[in-house]
Design a protein around this motif. Structure first.
Motif, PDB file in Angstrom:
ATOM      1  N   ALA A  63       0.802  -1.227   0.000  1.00 19.75           N
ATOM      2  CA  ALA A  63       0.000   0.000   0.000  1.00 19.75           C
ATOM      3  C   ALA A  63       0.834   1.277   0.000  1.00 19.75           C
ATOM      4  CB  ALA A  63      -0.936   0.007   1.197  1.00 19.75           C
ATOM      5  N   VAL A  64       1.978   1.290   0.712  1.00 19.59           N
ATOM      6  CA  VAL A  64       2.733   2.532   0.878  1.00 19.59           C
ATOM      7  C   VAL A  64       4.234   2.320   0.721  1.00 19.59           C
ATOM      8  CG1 VAL A  64       1.031   3.607   2.403  1.00 19.59           C
ATOM      9  CG2 VAL A  64       2.907   2.303   3.382  1.00 19.59           C
ATOM     10  N   THR A 113       5.742   9.593   3.373  1.00 16.80           N
ATOM     11  CA  THR A 113       5.022   8.407   2.939  1.00 16.80           C
ATOM     12  C   THR A 113       4.309   8.698   1.632  1.00 16.80           C
ATOM     13  OG1 THR A 113       4.706   7.721   5.229  1.00 16.80           O
ATOM     14  CG2 THR A 113       3.276   6.716   3.597  1.00 16.80           C
ATOM     15  N   GLU A 119       1.753   6.861  -1.356  1.00 20.09           N
ATOM     16  CA  GLU A 119       0.890   5.727  -1.703  1.00 20.09           C
ATOM     17  C   GLU A 119       1.462   5.040  -2.937  1.00 20.09           C
ATOM     18  OE1 GLU A 119      -1.889   4.692  -0.075  1.00 20.09           O
ATOM     19  OE2 GLU A 119      -1.600   6.253   1.433  1.00 20.09           O
ATOM     20  N   ASP A 154       0.025   5.864  -6.269  1.00 19.09           N
ATOM     21  CA  ASP A 154       0.425   7.121  -6.899  1.00 19.09           C
ATOM     22  C   ASP A 154       1.651   6.968  -7.794  1.00 19.09           C
ATOM     23  OD1 ASP A 154      -1.645   8.400  -5.626  1.00 19.09           O
ATOM     24  OD2 ASP A 154      -0.409   9.148  -3.977  1.00 19.09           O
ATOM     25  N   GLU A 197       0.451  -3.401  -9.735  1.00 20.07           N
ATOM     26  CA  GLU A 197      -0.583  -2.361  -9.640  1.00 20.07           C
ATOM     27  C   GLU A 197      -1.119  -2.016 -11.029  1.00 20.07           C
ATOM     28  OE1 GLU A 197      -1.963  -0.398  -7.065  1.00 20.07           O
ATOM     29  OE2 GLU A 197      -1.133  -1.865  -5.688  1.00 20.07           O
TER      30      GLU A 197
END
Length: 168
Positions: free
Chosen positions: A75-76, A83, A85, A88, A156
């Motif tokens: 997730a991160v 931090t 994401e 992104d 992703e």
């Protein structure tokens, strides 16, 4: 969060706590040497110096763990205190040619974290974000970090493509 989102793919703590013990251990060696030599043991001086060394190194370890640590989960991505994401991240940019005369655009991009640049002895990795901006992520184990990032970003992208195909 689900267990998959909390799974750690890559981690570097930045600083190790065992380093705090090196100063007191050195003082203990000096204490033993003074006792063996018989020149008189400087108990107070060695005790104070031991505490001083441990305290200073502890401050450095705390700073390193805060500003030079890396964490990558599905997730991160966390570099230091910043931090990002994973959703992104659009692309992991290719490695720079070490023999090229000109720098790649990502090599002068801002680095993640609140430091002014990539920390010493860390390898920078260029990332293109979904908003079009470029940043530098970094880690001590640059090859391992790049491998995990590329795998994760490709995964992703595959999921995003499948979601678009499902909507059609």
């Amino acid at each position: 969060m689900s267990d998959a989102a909390e799974r750690i793919l890559f981690e570097e703590p930045g600083g190790r706590w065992w380093l705090v013990a090196l100063g007191p251990a050195l003082c203990l060696v000096v204490l033993v040497a003074e006792a063996i030599i018989g020149s008189g043991v400087h108990w107070l001086g060695l005790a104070l110096f031991s505490v001083l060394l441990a305290g200073l190194v502890a401050l450095q370890v705390v700073a390193a763990r805060r500003h030079a640590s890396v964490l990558l989960t599905p997730a991160v991505l966390r570099n230091g205190a910043e931090t990002l994401e994973v959703a992104d991240i659009a692309l992991v940019l290719p490695e720079a040619d070490p023999f090229a005369e000109d720098l790649e655009p990502w090599e002068i991009a801002p680095s993640l974290g609140e430091l002014s640049g990539v920390p010493r002895r860390r390898t920078a990795i260029g990332l293109r974000l979904r908003d079009g901006s470029v940043v530098r992520a970094w880690a001590r184990d640059g090859d391992g970090f790049r491998t995990e990032l590329e795998r994760l970003v490709a995964h992703e992208a595959d999921e995003a493509d499948e979601a678009e195909d499902g909507e059609r």
